[in-house]
Design an enzyme around this catalytic site. Structure first.
Site, PDB file in Angstrom:
ATOM      1  N   GLN A 125       2.157  -2.033   5.842  1.00 57.10           N
ATOM      2  CA  GLN A 125       2.393  -0.655   6.283  1.00 57.10           C
ATOM      3  C   GLN A 125       2.767  -0.558   7.768  1.00 57.10           C
ATOM      4  OE1 GLN A 125      -0.725   2.554   5.494  1.00 57.10           O
ATOM      5  NE2 GLN A 125       0.652   2.604   3.739  1.00 57.10           N
ATOM      6  N   PHE A 126       2.116  -1.326   8.576  1.00 57.34           N
ATOM      7  CA  PHE A 126       2.466  -1.477   9.993  1.00 57.34           C
ATOM      8  C   PHE A 126       2.326  -2.954  10.339  1.00 57.34           C
ATOM      9  CE2 PHE A 126       1.483   2.988   9.899  1.00 57.34           C
ATOM     10  CZ  PHE A 126       2.259   3.575  10.882  1.00 57.34           C
ATOM     11  N   ALA A 127       3.200  -3.461  11.190  1.00 55.52           N
ATOM     12  CA  ALA A 127       3.105  -4.870  11.592  1.00 55.52           C
ATOM     13  C   ALA A 127       1.725  -5.157  12.182  1.00 55.52           C
ATOM     14  CB  ALA A 127       4.195  -5.208  12.606  1.00 55.52           C
ATOM     15  N   ASP A 128       1.144  -4.142  12.792  1.00 56.30           N
ATOM     16  CA  ASP A 128      -0.184  -4.274  13.406  1.00 56.30           C
ATOM     17  C   ASP A 128      -1.265  -4.608  12.379  1.00 56.30           C
ATOM     18  OD1 ASP A 128       0.536  -2.596  16.155  1.00 56.30           O
ATOM     19  OD2 ASP A 128       1.548  -1.882  14.352  1.00 56.30           O
ATOM     20  N   LEU A 168      -5.843  -1.951  -0.909  1.00 59.35           N
ATOM     21  CA  LEU A 168      -5.657  -1.885   0.541  1.00 59.35           C
ATOM     22  C   LEU A 168      -6.074  -3.229   1.147  1.00 59.35           C
ATOM     23  CD1 LEU A 168      -6.689   1.194   2.696  1.00 59.35           C
ATOM     24  CD2 LEU A 168      -6.258  -1.074   3.611  1.00 59.35           C
ATOM     25  N   SER A 169      -5.194  -4.199   1.021  1.00 58.71           N
ATOM     26  CA  SER A 169      -5.527  -5.555   1.449  1.00 58.71           C
ATOM     27  C   SER A 169      -4.250  -6.331   1.725  1.00 58.71           C
ATOM     28  CB  SER A 169      -6.343  -6.259   0.350  1.00 58.71           C
ATOM     29  OG  SER A 169      -6.418  -7.646   0.619  1.00 58.71           O
ATOM     30  N   GLU A 170      -4.011  -6.600   2.987  1.00 62.51           N
ATOM     31  CA  GLU A 170      -2.792  -7.317   3.356  1.00 62.51           C
ATOM     32  C   GLU A 170      -2.822  -8.760   2.858  1.00 62.51           C
ATOM     33  OE1 GLU A 170      -4.571  -5.379   5.370  1.00 62.51           O
ATOM     34  OE2 GLU A 170      -3.158  -3.700   5.543  1.00 62.51           O
ATOM     35  N   GLU A 173       0.844  -1.191   0.000  1.00 66.69           N
ATOM     36  CA  GLU A 173       0.000   0.000   0.000  1.00 66.69           C
ATOM     37  C   GLU A 173       0.883   1.246   0.000  1.00 66.69           C
ATOM     38  OE1 GLU A 173      -2.102  -0.751   3.630  1.00 66.69           O
ATOM     39  OE2 GLU A 173      -2.809  -2.673   2.844  1.00 66.69           O
ATOM     40  N   HIS A 212      -0.524   0.659  16.241  1.00 66.89           N
ATOM     41  CA  HIS A 212       0.656   1.125  15.496  1.00 66.89           C
ATOM     42  C   HIS A 212       1.939   0.862  16.282  1.00 66.89           C
ATOM     43  CE1 HIS A 212      -2.594   3.473  13.609  1.00 66.89           C
ATOM     44  NE2 HIS A 212      -1.839   3.476  12.533  1.00 66.89           N
ATOM     45  N   PRO A 246      -4.850  -9.395   8.693  1.00 66.30           N
ATOM     46  CA  PRO A 246      -5.674  -9.865   7.567  1.00 66.30           C
ATOM     47  C   PRO A 246      -4.868 -10.724   6.584  1.00 66.30           C
ATOM     48  CG  PRO A 246      -6.033  -7.532   7.970  1.00 66.30           C
ATOM     49  CD  PRO A 246      -4.846  -7.936   8.801  1.00 66.30           C
TER      50      PRO A 246
END
Lengths: 328, 365
Positions: A85-88, A61-63, A32, A132, A92
């Site tokens: 984008q973030f490990a958090d 926008l889809s992990e 992303e 985050h 998904p």
């Protein structure tokens, strides 16, 4: 050796991706905002302009799509570097990591493989609240079939990222976001200066206590070690760098020699990577220990917002643990 | 985007068929398949059914741990298989694909050895039955978590486009798959990238016991293609030639750079979801029997017979050939013996890591 100018960790990552994409046209980047935006942390800055939309892919926008598509790309012959984008936000895509990335080689009897890298900024200290700031590395370490690295310096980020991209196994590449811009480091110009996966770095040689850490917590561990030196003590400091596989030889040799060890990680304490290190130390070295291995860690709470700094294992908590093993 | 050679319109209200139940050619275009190809398709279906039925028997005998009956799906699967360039294009299959991998060329012995978990399985007896794969034929390794193969299939197709390989990815799944988030994730990414992929849904209207009307508020799968910017084709999956022709067009369209398509093939599974299922709890027998009367093998056989390409003697001979093929494959699979215990520690990573070497010693002493 030629030197390039000093770079921060996040600048180093962008530079390293550039070098690897120039070296090997199979290397592609997806995630992303990795394209025109250059990544929200700028870890893919300028790659889009240089390599275009086919090799620097702005994903939906889809992990699950990012990690899953990387599996298919890798199986088909590319070397994808996926950014979460973030490990958090990896959850998904967690099923893709566990059921596809980690299992493909095994379940196909080695017919199909997924040589890919999943990069993700992790860890706290940026006032990001629980979504985050998390350190989910234990999930990945617990999953057979993944390699997991978590560098703490620009040079290691560069050398490990190169190793990860060139590795035939999937590598989860975790980046301590609070150290992204903490220090600048001069880096070797050698494009093939690799840091091997699975090898720890001894940051300081000492005789009184072994401090083991990795990732973001290396900053606090280093400060604690400096304070101990001021007190006239001699800490031995190990940066694990790789969590799966982790460097048992280096850790066990140091702990066998010194007899005291404190394990520092900001991840929640229960069933953490450091729990595994502590258990291994106990299994292998019980007779040589002068004190129980102690973990100084994040707490078994969701990562808090207001108490961002207190949650992290800071120098004071590390030093209290050191005192305990010294007094034992 | 209109293709010159376009035979089918997407988004039809009725399922596309090119033959009638009684085996007449009813399409508004001319059949362009030779006798050999037509007979081959029928023989592939006979083989698929025979393998599937034999695996069920072996399961009842305790020689195979599990099966996912494929009877009723043969027409859709043979159509998909023949629409692909075997060994060039990639297939991302799901567990109910039997005729499909066999018709692509996966040797019967490999399929059977995979089901029996013997050393003749190229995937080294690492998965439960009905998860056959073939690197040589680009038949990807199926994973049990439903729809988890959809994003990888999309990625494979994106790679084909990026590398300009003139290949197409075909990805199969059932109706239940379409409810998973990963199904949306993969189809959406493929749509956004215009990747050369055909998503082929074998809609048998049951996800284990849950009927289609509980699976989605939509009255169909193919209409969902609208939302992903791709054509959706609605096909009578009990008509093998309809499956073939629609898939051929969708695959050609993808190969020519026109992007992905979603094909819904209406089929029925005659058996339970698996050997661990009791479908009498949720399906009326009359429904099963009604669908059995629409059998895809019988339909293609009638078509061939009408054209003088098949008769009882040919049927008898083909059945004997298939039986011998299956017997031989089972014998070969069994003769290969078990996979060594220590193979459990291999293929986790490219090299066996030190920690696993220790764990292996712990087991083997």
């Amino acid at each position: 050796m030629d030197r390039v100018s000093a770079l921060t960790m996040v600048q180093t990552i962008a530079r390293t991706l550039d070098e690897e994409m120039a070296r090997d046209e199979r290397v592609v980047v997806l995630g992303e905002d990795v394209g025109k935006r250059g990544g929200v942390f700028l870890a893919t800055e300028k790659l889009f302009d240089k390599y275009g939309p086919d090799r620097v892919i702005d994903s939906p926008l889809s992990e699950a799509a990012i990690i899953g598509a990387a599996v298919g790309m890798a199986a088909h012959g590319l070397r994808p570097v996926a950014e979460i984008q973030f490990a958090d936000y990896v959850y998904p895509g967690f099923d893709q990591l566990v059921s596809q990335v980690a299992k493909l080689r095994y379940r196909s009897g080695g017919q199909f493989t997924a040589p890919l890298v999943v990069r993700m900024p992790a860890g706290g200290g940026v006032k990001g609240g629980h979504h985050h700031s998390q350190s989910p590395e234990a999930h990945f370490v617990h999953t057979a079939g993944l390699k997991v690295v978590f560098p703490s310096t620009p040079a290691d980020a560069r050398g490990l990222l190169k190793s990860a991209i060139r590795d035939d196994d999937p590598v989860v590449f975790m980046e301590p976001k609070r150290l992204y811009r903490a220090v600048k480091e001069e880096l070797p110009d050698d494009p093939d200066a690799l840091v091997p996966i699975g090898k720890a770095a001894v940051r300081r040689v000492g005789d009184d206590v072994v401090l083991v850490s990795y990732g973001g917590s290396m900053a606090e561990t280093t400060r604690a070690a400096e304070a101990l030196v001021e007190q006239g003590l001699s800490p031995h400091v190990i940066d694990l760098r790789s969590l799966a596989p982790w460097d048992e030889d280096t850790v066990l040799a140091a702990v066998a020699r010194v007899g005291r060890v404190v394990l520092v990680s900001e991840a929640p304490k229960s069933a953490s990577v450091m729990s595994e290190v502590a258990a291994t130390i106990a299994e292998e070295l019980l007779d040589q220990l002068l004190a129980p291995p102690l973990r100084v860690s994040g707490f078994d709470t969701p990562y808090p917002y207001a108490q961002d700094r207190e949650y992290l294992p800071g120098p004071a908590r590390i030093m209290r643990a050191v005192q305990r093993v010294l007094d034992y | 985007m209109i293709l010159e050679s376009q035979l089918f319109q997407p988004f039809t209200d009725e399922p596309i068929a090119v033959t009638s139940e009684s085996g007449e050619w009813i399409a508004p275009f001319e059949l362009d398949l030779g006798p050999d190809k037509l007979r081959r398709m029928y023989q592939d279906m006979l083989l698929g059914r025979a393998v599937d039925e034999r695996m069920s028997r072996l399961q009842r005998q305790g020689k195979v741990s599990f099966v996912a009956p494929s009877g009723g799906h043969e027409g859709a699967q043979v159509g998909i298989a023949h629409a692909l360039r075997a060994g060039h294009d990639w297939l991302f299959p799901y567990y109910r694909d039997v005729t499909l991998p066999l018709a692509i060329g996966v040797p019967v012995v490999e399929f059977v050895a995979q089901a029996m978990g013997t050393a003749a399985d190229p995937s080294r007896a690492r998965q439960m039955p009905y998860h056959a794969s073939s690197k040589e034929l680009n038949v990807f390794s199926a994973a049990s978590p439903i729809a988890s193969h959809i994003p990888p299939a999309a990625g494979c197709a994106i790679s084909m486009k990026l590398r300009g390989t003139d290949q197409v990815t075909v990805c199969t799944f059932g109706d239940g798959s379409t409810s998973e988030g990963d199904w949306h994730a993969g189809v959406n990414f493929a749509g956004a990238q215009g990747a050369p992929i055909v998503f082929a849904c074998q809609n048998n209207r049951y996800a284990i016991s849950v009927g289609f009307e509980k699976q989605t508020g939509s009255d169909s799968i193919y209409t969902k293609a609208h939302a992903y910017g791709m054509p959706g084709y609605f096909v009578d999956g009990m008509d093998p030639l309809a499956a073939y022709y629609v898939m051929r067009e969708a695959v050609q369209r993808a190969r020519d750079g026109f992007g992905p398509a979603l094909v819904e093939l209406l089929v029925y599974r005659y058996g339970g979801h698996s050997s661990a299922d009791d479908d009498s709890r949720y399906r009326p027998r009359a429904e099963v029997e009604a669908w059995r009367k629409r059998d895809p093998l019988a339909r293609l056989r009638r078509f061939l017979t009408r054209r003088g390409l098949w008769d009882d003697a040919a049927e008898k001979e083909a059945e004997a050939v298939v039986r011998a093929q299956v017997d031989d494959a089972i014998a070969q699979a069994q003769a290969a013996g078990d996979v060594a215990v220590e193979a459990m520690f291999e293929d986790v990573l490219a090299e066996v890591p030190e920690r696993l070497v220790k764990q292996r010693s712990e087991l083997l002493g």
